[in-house]
Design a protein around this motif. Structure first.
Motif, mmCIF file in Angstrom:
data_model
loop_
_atom_site.group_PDB
_atom_site.id
_atom_site.type_symbol
_atom_site.label_atom_id
_atom_site.label_comp_id
_atom_site.label_asym_id
_atom_site.label_seq_id
_atom_site.Cartn_x
_atom_site.Cartn_y
_atom_site.Cartn_z
ATOM 1 N N LEU A 1 0.827 -1.205 0.000
ATOM 2 C CA LEU A 1 0.000 0.000 0.000
ATOM 3 C C LEU A 1 0.866 1.261 0.000
ATOM 4 N N ARG A 2 1.955 1.227 0.760
ATOM 5 C CA ARG A 2 2.850 2.385 0.836
ATOM 6 C C ARG A 2 3.459 2.689 -0.526
ATOM 7 N N TRP A 3 3.846 1.652 -1.243
ATOM 8 C CA TRP A 3 4.498 1.852 -2.526
ATOM 9 C C TRP A 3 3.513 1.862 -3.695
ATOM 10 N N GLY A 4 2.222 1.790 -3.387
ATOM 11 C CA GLY A 4 1.212 1.876 -4.437
ATOM 12 C C GLY A 4 1.146 0.658 -5.330
ATOM 13 N N LEU A 5 1.463 -0.487 -4.789
ATOM 14 C CA LEU A 5 1.450 -1.715 -5.585
ATOM 15 C C LEU A 5 0.051 -2.325 -5.559
ATOM 16 N N THR A 6 -0.868 -1.653 -6.207
ATOM 17 C CA THR A 6 -2.260 -2.100 -6.158
ATOM 18 C C THR A 6 -2.501 -3.377 -6.941
ATOM 19 N N ASP A 7 -1.562 -3.752 -7.787
ATOM 20 C CA ASP A 7 -1.721 -4.990 -8.549
ATOM 21 C C ASP A 7 -1.157 -6.193 -7.804
ATOM 22 N N SER A 8 -0.690 -5.990 -6.596
ATOM 23 C CA SER A 8 -0.063 -7.071 -5.840
ATOM 24 C C SER A 8 -1.048 -8.199 -5.581
ATOM 25 N N ALA A 9 -0.528 -9.413 -5.640
ATOM 26 C CA ALA A 9 -1.368 -10.589 -5.368
ATOM 27 C C ALA A 9 -1.794 -10.630 -3.915
ATOM 28 N N ARG A 10 -1.090 -9.900 -3.047
ATOM 29 C CA ARG A 10 -1.453 -9.898 -1.625
ATOM 30 C C ARG A 10 -2.694 -9.057 -1.351
ATOM 31 N N ILE A 11 -3.108 -8.244 -2.306
ATOM 32 C CA ILE A 11 -4.300 -7.425 -2.115
ATOM 33 C C ILE A 11 -5.433 -8.054 -2.907
ATOM 34 N N PRO A 12 -6.387 -8.679 -2.205
ATOM 35 C CA PRO A 12 -7.493 -9.353 -2.894
ATOM 36 C C PRO A 12 -8.329 -8.380 -3.720
ATOM 37 N N ALA A 13 -8.842 -8.859 -4.825
ATOM 38 C CA ALA A 13 -9.653 -8.029 -5.723
ATOM 39 C C ALA A 13 -10.863 -7.440 -4.990
ATOM 40 N N GLY A 14 -11.441 -8.194 -4.083
ATOM 41 C CA GLY A 14 -12.596 -7.717 -3.329
ATOM 42 C C GLY A 14 -12.314 -6.475 -2.518
ATOM 43 N N TRP A 15 -11.062 -6.295 -2.097
ATOM 44 C CA TRP A 15 -10.708 -5.125 -1.291
ATOM 45 C C TRP A 15 -10.778 -3.854 -2.129
ATOM 46 N N HIS A 16 -10.448 -3.947 -3.406
ATOM 47 C CA HIS A 16 -10.515 -2.763 -4.259
ATOM 48 C C HIS A 16 -11.965 -2.275 -4.354
ATOM 49 N N LYS A 17 -12.886 -3.208 -4.445
ATOM 50 C CA LYS A 17 -14.308 -2.854 -4.502
ATOM 51 C C LYS A 17 -14.749 -2.207 -3.190
ATOM 52 N N ILE A 18 -14.321 -2.801 -2.081
ATOM 53 C CA ILE A 18 -14.684 -2.255 -0.766
ATOM 54 C C ILE A 18 -14.110 -0.850 -0.613
ATOM 55 N N ALA A 19 -12.864 -0.651 -1.064
ATOM 56 C CA ALA A 19 -12.212 0.651 -0.941
ATOM 57 C C ALA A 19 -12.933 1.715 -1.759
ATOM 58 N N ALA A 20 -13.550 1.328 -2.864
ATOM 59 C CA ALA A 20 -14.245 2.282 -3.718
ATOM 60 C C ALA A 20 -15.621 2.646 -3.172
ATOM 61 N N GLU A 21 -16.143 1.850 -2.269
ATOM 62 C CA GLU A 21 -17.471 2.102 -1.714
ATOM 63 C C GLU A 21 -17.422 3.222 -0.683
ATOM 64 N N ASP A 22 -18.606 3.727 -0.332
ATOM 65 C CA ASP A 22 -18.738 4.722 0.715
ATOM 66 C C ASP A 22 -18.106 4.154 1.991
ATOM 67 N N PRO A 23 -17.198 4.903 2.628
ATOM 68 C CA PRO A 23 -16.502 4.372 3.806
ATOM 69 C C PRO A 23 -17.413 4.119 4.998
ATOM 70 N N THR A 24 -18.587 4.707 5.017
ATOM 71 C CA THR A 24 -19.526 4.429 6.099
ATOM 72 C C THR A 24 -20.731 3.701 5.520
ATOM 73 N N PRO A 25 -20.636 2.381 5.458
ATOM 74 C CA PRO A 25 -21.744 1.629 4.861
ATOM 75 C C PRO A 25 -23.034 1.831 5.650
ATOM 76 N N LYS A 26 -24.121 1.724 4.918
ATOM 77 C CA LYS A 26 -25.429 1.856 5.556
ATOM 78 C C LYS A 26 -25.638 0.709 6.522
ATOM 79 N N LYS A 27 -26.295 0.992 7.608
ATOM 80 C CA LYS A 27 -26.645 -0.044 8.570
ATOM 81 C C LYS A 27 -28.005 -0.607 8.179
ATOM 82 N N ARG A 28 -28.198 -1.852 8.491
ATOM 83 C CA ARG A 28 -29.458 -2.512 8.183
ATOM 84 C C ARG A 28 -29.929 -3.224 9.430
ATOM 85 N N HIS A 29 -31.171 -3.052 9.791
ATOM 86 C CA HIS A 29 -31.724 -3.668 10.985
ATOM 87 C C HIS A 29 -32.067 -5.138 10.682
ATOM 88 N N ILE A 30 -31.519 -6.031 11.486
ATOM 89 C CA ILE A 30 -31.838 -7.456 11.360
ATOM 90 C C ILE A 30 -32.028 -8.039 12.750
#
Length: 170
Positions: A29-58
């Motif tokens: 992350l420090r060196w901007g290696l976003t293509d690294s195999a250590r960073i799962p693809a799902g994390w890129h999606k999470i990072a692009a989402e609103d940082p405060t996800p909506k809460k849902r009552h269950i």
């Protein structure tokens, strides 16, 4: 320094492994290696989402001791439960925690045990014959049979450890 229990040894090893993985991620992350195999693809999606996800009552059922544990920490226990669930989700996305589809459940150990047993049963008549003859050939046959049986025993003990671990984890 007192002798560590097996559980303490495993816990220490897991902690050090986690620390190494986190150091690697930090460097990526420090060196901007976003293509690294250590960073799962799902994390890129999470990072692009609103940082405060909506809460849902269950409605959720928790084991009584789990609920008491979190409630004993005071106000904000539901937020802490959510944080633990989020951490688990991220660990799964990172491949740190394996899911049911990714867990072996002892299949490989069973297959290896069966291969070893089959090989031993094929060799056994000849080994018995050589051991009956005695001498160097008998000694060599005995050593070969002993080594195979030691391997089979180790596989069985490993499978039993896995069963006990599964039972302890629920």
């Amino acid at each position: 320094m007192p002798q560590m229990t097996q559980a303490e040894t495993k816990q220490r090893a897991a902690f050090h492994h986690m620390a190494e993985v986190m150091k690697g991620l930090e460097a990526d992350l420090r060196w901007g290696l976003t293509d690294s195999a250590r960073i799962p693809a799902g994390w890129h999606k999470i990072a692009a989402e609103d940082p405060t996800p909506k809460k849902r009552h269950i409605s959720i059922r928790l084991d009584e001791d789990v609920l008491k544990f979190f409630q004993a920490m005071g106000a904000g226990y539901l937020t802490r439960i959510n944080a633990v669930l989020r951490c688990f989700m991220l660990a799964r996305l990172a491949g740190v925690v394996k899911g049911a589809a990714e867990v072996d459940h002892g299949q490989e150990a069973r297959a290896e045990y069966l291969r070893e047993m089959e090989a031993y049963m094929k060799e056994k008549p000849e080994l018995d014959r050589l051991m009956a003859l005695g001498g160097k050939a008998g000694d060599a046959a005995y050593a070969k049979a002993s080594a195979r049986l030691d391997r089979i025993q180790a596989l069985l003990l490993g499978m039993l450890d896995g069963v006990v671990e599964d039972m302890e984890q629920g």
